[in-house]
Design a protein around this motif. Structure first.
Motif, PDB file in Angstrom:
ATOM      1  N   VAL A 142      -9.902  38.287 -23.375  1.00 28.75           N
ATOM      2  CA  VAL A 142      -9.737  39.737 -23.439  1.00 28.75           C
ATOM      3  C   VAL A 142      -8.851  40.125 -24.623  1.00 28.75           C
ATOM      4  CG1 VAL A 142      -8.955  41.784 -22.184  1.00 28.75           C
ATOM      5  CG2 VAL A 142      -9.982  39.871 -20.929  1.00 28.75           C
ATOM      6  N   ASP A 143      -9.358  41.024 -25.458  1.00 29.52           N
ATOM      7  CA  ASP A 143      -8.573  41.600 -26.549  1.00 29.52           C
ATOM      8  C   ASP A 143      -7.754  42.726 -25.933  1.00 29.52           C
ATOM      9  OD1 ASP A 143      -7.554  42.405 -28.989  1.00 29.52           O
ATOM     10  OD2 ASP A 143      -9.351  43.552 -29.523  1.00 29.52           O
ATOM     11  N   GLU A 144      -6.482  42.459 -25.710  1.00 29.16           N
ATOM     12  CA  GLU A 144      -5.628  43.395 -24.967  1.00 29.16           C
ATOM     13  C   GLU A 144      -4.713  44.211 -25.871  1.00 29.16           C
ATOM     14  OE1 GLU A 144      -3.854  41.909 -21.225  1.00 29.16           O
ATOM     15  OE2 GLU A 144      -4.522  39.962 -21.977  1.00 29.16           O
ATOM     16  N   SER A 145      -4.264  45.336 -25.340  1.00 27.83           N
ATOM     17  CA  SER A 145      -3.279  46.139 -26.053  1.00 27.83           C
ATOM     18  C   SER A 145      -1.927  45.426 -26.069  1.00 27.83           C
ATOM     19  CB  SER A 145      -3.142  47.524 -25.417  1.00 27.83           C
ATOM     20  OG  SER A 145      -2.716  47.408 -24.069  1.00 27.83           O
ATOM     21  N   ASN A 146      -1.668  44.596 -25.036  1.00 29.38           N
ATOM     22  CA  ASN A 146      -0.430  43.822 -24.979  1.00 29.38           C
ATOM     23  C   ASN A 146      -0.731  42.489 -24.305  1.00 29.38           C
ATOM     24  OD1 ASN A 146       2.089  42.720 -24.654  1.00 29.38           O
ATOM     25  ND2 ASN A 146       2.952  44.426 -23.504  1.00 29.38           N
ATOM     26  N   GLY A 147      -0.950  41.462 -25.091  1.00 26.19           N
ATOM     27  CA  GLY A 147      -1.259  40.142 -24.540  1.00 26.19           C
ATOM     28  C   GLY A 147      -0.032  39.335 -24.167  1.00 26.19           C
ATOM     29  N   SER A 148       1.152  39.889 -24.365  1.00 26.30           N
ATOM     30  CA  SER A 148       2.379  39.132 -24.078  1.00 26.30           C
ATOM     31  C   SER A 148       2.913  39.383 -22.666  1.00 26.30           C
ATOM     32  CB  SER A 148       3.457  39.480 -25.104  1.00 26.30           C
ATOM     33  OG  SER A 148       3.838  40.836 -24.978  1.00 26.30           O
ATOM     34  N   ASN A 149       2.221  40.192 -21.867  1.00 27.51           N
ATOM     35  CA  ASN A 149       2.717  40.516 -20.519  1.00 27.51           C
ATOM     36  C   ASN A 149       1.794  39.972 -19.427  1.00 27.51           C
ATOM     37  OD1 ASN A 149       0.556  42.217 -20.879  1.00 27.51           O
ATOM     38  ND2 ASN A 149       1.630  44.073 -20.243  1.00 27.51           N
ATOM     39  N   ASN A 150       1.086  38.881 -19.710  1.00 25.98           N
ATOM     40  CA  ASN A 150       0.115  38.339 -18.766  1.00 25.98           C
ATOM     41  C   ASN A 150       0.715  37.399 -17.728  1.00 25.98           C
ATOM     42  OD1 ASN A 150      -1.452  38.656 -21.547  1.00 25.98           O
ATOM     43  ND2 ASN A 150      -2.848  39.036 -19.891  1.00 25.98           N
ATOM     44  N   ARG A 151       1.945  37.004 -17.888  1.00 29.59           N
ATOM     45  CA  ARG A 151       2.571  36.023 -17.002  1.00 29.59           C
ATOM     46  C   ARG A 151       3.397  36.708 -15.914  1.00 29.59           C
ATOM     47  NH1 ARG A 151       2.596  31.014 -19.533  1.00 29.59           N
ATOM     48  NH2 ARG A 151       4.479  30.337 -18.483  1.00 29.59           N
ATOM     49  N   SER A 152       3.314  36.139 -14.700  1.00 30.79           N
ATOM     50  CA  SER A 152       4.125  36.660 -13.593  1.00 30.79           C
ATOM     51  C   SER A 152       5.554  36.154 -13.730  1.00 30.79           C
ATOM     52  CB  SER A 152       3.558  36.162 -12.256  1.00 30.79           C
ATOM     53  OG  SER A 152       3.814  34.763 -12.102  1.00 30.79           O
ATOM     54  N   ALA A 153       6.418  36.698 -12.917  1.00 31.22           N
ATOM     55  CA  ALA A 153       7.742  36.108 -12.757  1.00 31.22           C
ATOM     56  C   ALA A 153       7.542  34.768 -12.044  1.00 31.22           C
ATOM     57  CB  ALA A 153       8.632  37.025 -11.928  1.00 31.22           C
ATOM     58  N   PRO A 154       8.349  33.767 -12.345  1.00 30.92           N
ATOM     59  CA  PRO A 154       8.181  32.458 -11.711  1.00 30.92           C
ATOM     60  C   PRO A 154       8.595  32.491 -10.230  1.00 30.92           C
ATOM     61  CG  PRO A 154      10.084  32.430 -13.157  1.00 30.92           C
ATOM     62  CD  PRO A 154       9.430  33.758 -13.327  1.00 30.92           C
ATOM     63  N   ILE A 155       7.919  31.642  -9.438  1.00 30.53           N
ATOM     64  CA  ILE A 155       8.349  31.423  -8.057  1.00 30.53           C
ATOM     65  C   ILE A 155       8.616  29.927  -7.905  1.00 30.53           C
ATOM     66  CG2 ILE A 155       7.124  33.410  -7.087  1.00 30.53           C
ATOM     67  CD1 ILE A 155       4.981  31.479  -6.047  1.00 30.53           C
ATOM     68  N   SER A 156       9.532  29.595  -7.035  1.00 27.62           N
ATOM     69  CA  SER A 156       9.899  28.202  -6.794  1.00 27.62           C
ATOM     70  C   SER A 156       9.208  27.701  -5.529  1.00 27.62           C
ATOM     71  CB  SER A 156      11.416  28.107  -6.639  1.00 27.62           C
ATOM     72  OG  SER A 156      11.800  26.762  -6.441  1.00 27.62           O
ATOM     73  N   VAL A 157       8.601  26.507  -5.635  1.00 25.71           N
ATOM     74  CA  VAL A 157       7.900  25.916  -4.497  1.00 25.71           C
ATOM     75  C   VAL A 157       8.370  24.475  -4.335  1.00 25.71           C
ATOM     76  CG1 VAL A 157       5.647  25.233  -3.598  1.00 25.71           C
ATOM     77  CG2 VAL A 157       5.880  27.386  -4.832  1.00 25.71           C
ATOM     78  N   SER A 158       8.778  24.137  -3.123  1.00 25.06           N
ATOM     79  CA  SER A 158       9.167  22.754  -2.811  1.00 25.06           C
ATOM     80  C   SER A 158       8.001  22.039  -2.158  1.00 25.06           C
ATOM     81  CB  SER A 158      10.383  22.739  -1.894  1.00 25.06           C
ATOM     82  OG  SER A 158      11.502  23.285  -2.541  1.00 25.06           O
ATOM     83  N   LEU A 159       7.583  20.941  -2.753  1.00 17.98           N
ATOM     84  CA  LEU A 159       6.455  20.178  -2.211  1.00 17.98           C
ATOM     85  C   LEU A 159       6.965  19.100  -1.265  1.00 17.98           C
ATOM     86  CD1 LEU A 159       4.238  19.686  -5.389  1.00 17.98           C
ATOM     87  CD2 LEU A 159       4.353  21.638  -3.834  1.00 17.98           C
ATOM     88  N   PRO A 160       6.275  18.931  -0.132  1.00 14.16           N
ATOM     89  CA  PRO A 160       6.701  17.893   0.830  1.00 14.16           C
ATOM     90  C   PRO A 160       6.382  16.492   0.290  1.00 14.16           C
ATOM     91  CG  PRO A 160       4.693  19.007   1.587  1.00 14.16           C
ATOM     92  CD  PRO A 160       5.134  19.686   0.330  1.00 14.16           C
TER      93      PRO A 160
END
Length: 160
Positions: A142-160
């Protein structure tokens, strides 16, 4: 019903891209994809193949005024061995590793699925990020007006 709407939106997008259909009126601007919600929806579990499965929910919004091309939503994790993409499976999507979807201007799409980690990833805590219009392994779509805002805030996940 949701898959029918997705199929219709894909067909319309193909028509638009081929020039066989047009959107009435002016279409100034470009799409702008953002992840508005990224969360786990249950505990991490270990499946029969000894892989760790984490159920997640991702909501992507097109803040722009025009429809997007089909784009890929991916999940990236960072852990002890660096940063990688993890398969993100959504039941109604045809690609078993990443959902691909077009999105209308101002529209929102919710993905409820799971990420599946390699059996070597046990007893670690990872940082996960959802990426709309992921460019990992393929060009961005996608040719976006702002391609730098595609990432979410990180979440932390603990794997068993």
């Amino acid at each position: 019903m949701r898959s029918l709407l997705s199929a219709l939106l894909i067909a319309f997008t193909i028509l638009l891209l081929s020039g066989c259909a047009t959107v009435p009126g002016p279409s100034p601007g470009k799409p702008d994809l953002v992840v508005t919600k990224f969360e786990t929806t249950g505990p991490a579990t270990v499946n029969a193949q000894n892989s760790v499965v984490v159920p997640i929910r991702v909501v992507v919004k097109n803040q722009g005024p025009v429809v997007t091309y089909i784009f890929r939503t991916a999940i990236e994790y960072t852990g002890p061995w660096g940063t990688n993409i993890v398969p993100f499976t959504v039941p109604v999507e045809s690609d078993m590793s990443y959902p691909w979807t077009p999105l209308s201007g101002g529209g929102e799409m919710e993905y409820k699925g799971k990420v599946t980690f390699h059996p070597s990833l046990h007893n670690v805590t990872l940082s996960l990020v959802a990426i709309a219009d992921s460019c990992s392994g393929t060009p961005c779509r996608v040719d976006e007006s702002n391609g730098s805002n595609n990432r979410s805030a990180p979440i932390s996940v603990s794997l068993p």
